[in-house]
Design an enzyme around this catalytic site. Structure first.
Site, short mmCIF file in Angstrom:
data_model
loop_
_atom_site.label_atom_id
_atom_site.label_comp_id
_atom_site.label_asym_id
_atom_site.label_seq_id
_atom_site.Cartn_x
_atom_site.Cartn_y
_atom_site.Cartn_z
N ASP A 45 -42.45 35.12 -38.99
CA ASP A 45 -42.77 36.45 -39.43
C ASP A 45 -43.50 37.14 -38.36
OD1 ASP A 45 -45.37 35.01 -38.87
OD2 ASP A 45 -46.31 35.54 -40.87
N GLU A 182 -51.24 26.40 -32.58
CA GLU A 182 -51.10 27.70 -31.82
C GLU A 182 -52.53 27.81 -31.20
OE1 GLU A 182 -49.34 30.96 -33.54
OE2 GLU A 182 -49.82 32.19 -31.84
O1 KIV Z 1 -43.95 33.52 -36.41
C1 KIV Z 1 -43.78 32.70 -35.45
O2 KIV Z 1 -42.90 33.00 -34.55
C2 KIV Z 1 -44.66 31.79 -35.48
C3 KIV Z 1 -44.80 31.15 -33.83
C4 KIV Z 1 -45.49 31.90 -32.78
C5 KIV Z 1 -45.17 29.87 -33.89
O3 KIV Z 1 -45.57 31.28 -36.15
#
Ligand code: KIV
Length: 265
Positions: A45, A182
């Protein structure tokens, strides 16, 4: 590369071979990543920021996630496609199930990613019991950016670290197939990675995770503003996007990336 499944990723974890994940939101990037040997493609997202130009991920809708997931899955033959359940698409466990079903049946995703720890245990268990493969996202939760007070490193105090570790263990028990960590200190990520038997993908979580993920635009030097500490521009060292993806695969596999410059203590 043979078709990547959850058992492939579990075998890689057991054998100690690192694997790779990048985000993609369209067919051209997805096929280039698959050809470079990226095992997991995440339709994140983060598209709210890098595709739509918003300041955060909160505006992304289920229809947008399905559209971008379908664009990626249509061309991929081998990589495992993971797709995000966007903000407020998982308020109840039933809603999380019907939205996961959309990502899988309309979008062609193989698994869904869901943000949150203890609060999401029941939902993760509900999905797992109904055959949905789940990645649980812990640490910095972009969908909780306002509650967290910004994009900040999580798990720095012993109390916070204990909560994240316990959440990781509980999510595995609830049926999560993968964890994504993260922006947590490398030492905490290493502890979590060795405490669970499911694969752990890290972003800003140090080199000891089983796998790494980056937003593909970031690793191609296309960050709007100052890149985060954990980002490396792989295109700067190569002549083409395809070679940048290959360099990322090579450097993750031989533990050259991330190094201390990309890591939080
Ligand atoms: O939405 C995304 O790209 C993510 C990554 C930052 C891990 O969740």
């Amino acid at each position: 590369m043979n078709k990547i499944t959850l058992s492939t990723l579990k075998k890689l974890k057991s054998s100690g071979e690192k694997f790779t994940c990048l985000t993609a939101y369209d067919a051209s990037f997805a096929i280039a990543q698959e050809n470079a040997g990226i095992e997991v493609i995440l339709v994140g997202d983060s598209l709210g920021m890098v595709v739509k130009g918003q300041a955060c991920t909160l505006s992304v809708s289920m229809d947008e996630m399905v559209y971008h997931t379908a664009n990626v899955s249509r061309v991929c033959q081998k990589s495992l496609i993971m797709s995000d359940l966007p903000f407020a698409s998982d308020i109840t466990k039933e809603q999380a199930y019907s939205n996961s079903a959309r990502l899988i049946s309309e979008g062609g995703a193989h698994m869904v990613k869901i943000e949150g720890g203890a609060a999401m245990l029941e939902t993760v268990s509900f999905l797992a019991q109904r055959g949905v493969a789940v990645c649980s996202h812990l640490g910095l939760l972009p969908q909780s950016v306002y509650k967290m007070g910004g994009y900040r490193i999580q798990g720095r105090t012993p109390e916070e670290a204990e909560i994240i570790l316990n959440d990781a263990i509980a999510l595995e028990k609830a049926g999560a197939d993968i964890l994504l960590l993260e922006c947590v200190p490398a030492e905490l990520a290493a502890r979590i990675t060795s405490s669970v038997s499911i694969p752990v993908i890290g972003i800003g979580a140090g080199v000891d995770c089983d796998a790494q993920v980056l937003v593909c635009y970031d690793m191609l030097g296309l960050t709007n503003g100052e890149p985060a500490r954990f980002v490396k521009n792989f295109l700067a060292e190569t002549d083409s996007i395809q070679d940048a993806f290959k360099a990322y695969v090579e450097q993750v596999k031989n533990s050259q990336f991330p190094n201390l410059r990309h890591t939080f203590n």
